[in-house]
Design an enzyme around this catalytic site. Structure first.
Site, short mmCIF file in Angstrom:
data_model
loop_
_atom_site.label_atom_id
_atom_site.label_comp_id
_atom_site.label_asym_id
_atom_site.label_seq_id
_atom_site.Cartn_x
_atom_site.Cartn_y
_atom_site.Cartn_z
N ARG A 1 44.81 40.93 28.44
CA ARG A 1 44.63 41.23 27.01
C ARG A 1 45.59 42.31 26.54
NH1 ARG A 1 38.43 42.60 27.92
NH2 ARG A 1 38.85 41.05 29.53
N LYS B 1 41.26 43.62 43.08
CA LYS B 1 40.35 42.50 43.34
C LYS B 1 40.03 42.48 44.84
CE LYS B 1 42.30 39.43 39.79
NZ LYS B 1 41.13 39.23 38.92
N1 BES Z 1 43.49 36.83 35.71
C1 BES Z 1 42.15 37.24 35.63
C2 BES Z 1 41.18 36.14 35.18
C3 BES Z 1 41.07 34.92 36.08
C4 BES Z 1 39.96 34.78 36.88
C5 BES Z 1 42.00 33.92 36.05
C6 BES Z 1 39.82 33.65 37.66
C7 BES Z 1 41.87 32.79 36.83
C8 BES Z 1 40.77 32.66 37.64
C9 BES Z 1 42.02 38.39 34.62
O1 BES Z 1 43.12 39.21 34.51
C10 BES Z 1 40.88 39.24 35.04
O2 BES Z 1 40.98 39.82 36.08
N2 BES Z 1 39.81 39.30 34.23
C11 BES Z 1 38.70 40.12 34.51
C12 BES Z 1 38.35 40.90 33.27
C13 BES Z 1 37.30 41.94 33.48
C14 BES Z 1 37.82 43.03 34.39
C15 BES Z 1 36.89 42.51 32.15
C16 BES Z 1 37.54 39.22 34.90
O3 BES Z 1 37.35 38.17 34.28
O4 BES Z 1 36.86 39.54 35.86
MN MN Z 2 43.07 40.78 35.95
#
Ligand code: BES
Ligand code: MN
Ligand code: ZN
Length: 478
Positions: free
Chosen positions: A332, A257
């Site tokens: 997931r 990230k």
């Molecule tokens: N933990 C994150 C999602 C999240 C985002 C939680 C903001 C709390 C606040 C999750 O693991 C994630 O990174 N999701 C990705 C999925 C994508 C790569 C398909 C996302 O939502 O960007």
């Molecule tokens: Mn993630």
């Protein structure tokens, strides 16, 4: 900690909150003629929260309003409770008595609930914790309609919610996967539910390929916690299974990230796991007659030397294969193993809670929980009802088959990302493939963690899910 107390006799000089309506005669409750006249004027001016200057005690009058729906009125009481909490702490008072002159059990409890939830602070790492601590520590409740047992139950739910908040607020250098599992063990001991923690060897033996893959970039081992609350005469034959995402920190792994913003709050990525553990804690403490299992797969997600890599093909607990194309879609993968493991319980219903997607945040923000799944409409509606009641509202998303097509790949059974559209739904569709029983998925990414206070939810972890699941499971009939 804020202690709630049921009282049946009013002491004259206690700091007091009088709940009434515009028609209530407040003069009987220790007001001088001048004070009563002042209150009348304020009511005529449509003031709702009226502080009255008294020498012997602090007094605030709350002119309660009824909203269109009962659940909206409850929320108005909670919000007022939080405002009063601020006033009480501002005046450095330690205790306050809520006097219900209307005779409404639920609304009175909601006021106390908003006060106690708003009084939460996370001070574990502050040297000045003593000085910074709120003064309020005791809320007395005086109401003809409220029973001592109501207050005991409310106290349990508030404590469990605040416990979940603290677990979320603890950063990963204080709470890694093993430490989270230890916290669950402590909670089990204290409340009286059983807790078993699978270590990496056991997780390997169980072939939980999703959890192991996410853990590969980490130095700390993963855990898989199995909790069980089985009361003496449960109402249900088949257990309810709760599954919580326990990513103790999410860097995004090799699909890192951007540091500046999106990583800062990622200690919150075990909020689903915290909600599951703390719900079992509350159910056990309150001796709720429902058999419930809690499953929390836990690890951090990091780009360490041996981190799982885009392009990798994983074999999951149920034998299915996944082409991993984004290391940030880790939630997931660990949930899939847990949902597959849940099959052995033949659940009446399984619910997973997860801070799963940014798409859920974008769609509804902190205001709602994105929900979808395969459980029947009655079940989903009952949960929506609980959601309104505790004001952790569900927003049902479509769950059409076509969304599953977006997970297709030629070289494995599915891939772990769906593409640019409907991200919250494709994540749900991924999970669905690992379920074989009635199931609901709650994406709590929006409401789990807030960067500014929001009514009775202080900044940080909100404990979302605990009050919702407790309310729902307390009311199931089978
Ligand atoms: N933990 C994150 C999602 C999240 C985002 C939680 C903001 C709390 C606040 C999750 O693991 C994630 O990174 N999701 C990705 C999925 C994508 C790569 C398909 C996302 O939502 O960007
Ligand atoms: Mn993630
Ligand atoms: Zn995550």
């Amino acid at each position: 900690m804020t202690t709630l107390k049921h009282i049946t006799k009013l002491a004259e000089n206690d700091n007091t909150i009088l709940i009434g309506t515009a028609k209530t005669d407040f003069s009987k409750y220790g007001l001088s003629a001048d004070e009563a006249a002042f209150v009348k004027k304020q009511i005529a001016a449509e003031e709702k929260i009226i502080p009255v200057n008294q020498y012997k005690r602090r007094l605030v009058i709350y002119i309660a309003e009824t909203k269109k729906h009962a659940y909206q009125t409850l929320e108005a009481y909670r919000k007022t409770g939080n405002k009063l909490c601020g006033m009480v702490n501002g005046a450095k008072l330690e205790s306050v008595t809520i006097v219900d002159l209307i005779g409404n059990q639920e609304n009175t409890l909601a006021l106390a609930e908003g006060m106690a939830l708003g009084n939460y602070q996370f001070l574990n790492h502050r040297s000045d914790a003593k000085k910074a601590a709120n003064s309020l520590n005791t809320i007395n409740i005086y109401s003809k309609k409220v029973k001592a047992t109501d207050i005991i139950k409310l106290q349990i739910v508030i404590d469990a919610t605040n416990k979940a908040r603290t677990l979320v607020n603890e950063p990963v250098n204080y709470l890694n996967a093993e430490q989270l599992a230890q916290e669950f063990q402590k909670m089990g001991k204290e409340a009286g539910f059983s807790v078993e923690v699978f270590n990496k060897a056991k997780i390997t033996a169980l072939k939980m390929g999703g959890l192991l893959a996410v853990n590969r970039g980490s130095i700390d081992p993963p855990t898989f916690t199995v909790m069980e609350w089985k009361p003496n005469r449960p109402k249900n034959k088949k257990p309810y299974v709760l599954v919580g995402k326990g990513v103790v920190y999410d860097t995004g792994g090799l699909s890192l990230k951007p540091t500046a913003n999106s990583m800062d709050e990622m200690k919150c990525d075990m909020a689903g796991g915290a909600a599951v553990g703390c719900t079992l804690y509350a159910l056990a403490k309150a001796n709720v007659p429902v058999h419930v299992i809690g499953l929390v797969p836990a690890t951090d997600n990091r780009p360490g030397m041996n981190a799982y890599t885009p392009g990798d093909i994983l074999t999951m607990h149920n034998g299915m294969t996944v082409e991993m194309l984004n290391a940030d879609a880790e939630g997931r993968l660990i949930l899939a193993d847990a949902l597959s493991y849940a099959k052995k319980y033949e659940p009446e219903l399984a619910i997973d809670l997860a801070t799963l997607t940014g798409a859920a945040v974008a769609a509804v923000g902190k205001y709602g929980i994105v929900s979808m799944g395969t459980a029947d409409k009655r079940t989903h509606d009952a949960l929506k009802k609980s959601g309104e009641h505790v004001y952790e509202r569900l927003v049902e998303f479509p769950f059409w088959d076509e969304y599953a097509d977006l997970l297709k790949t030629e070289i494995a059974d599915m891939k772990n990302i769906g593409g640019p559209i409907a991200g919250a739904i494709t994540a749900g569709k991924f999970l669905e493939k690992f379920t074989s029983y009635p199931w609901l998925h709650f994406d709590i990414a929006g409401p789990a963690f807030i960067n500014a206070p929001y009514d009775y939810r202080p900044k940080g972890g909100t404990g979302v899910g605990v009050r919702l699941l407790f309310d729902y499971l307390s009311n199931v009939t089978h």
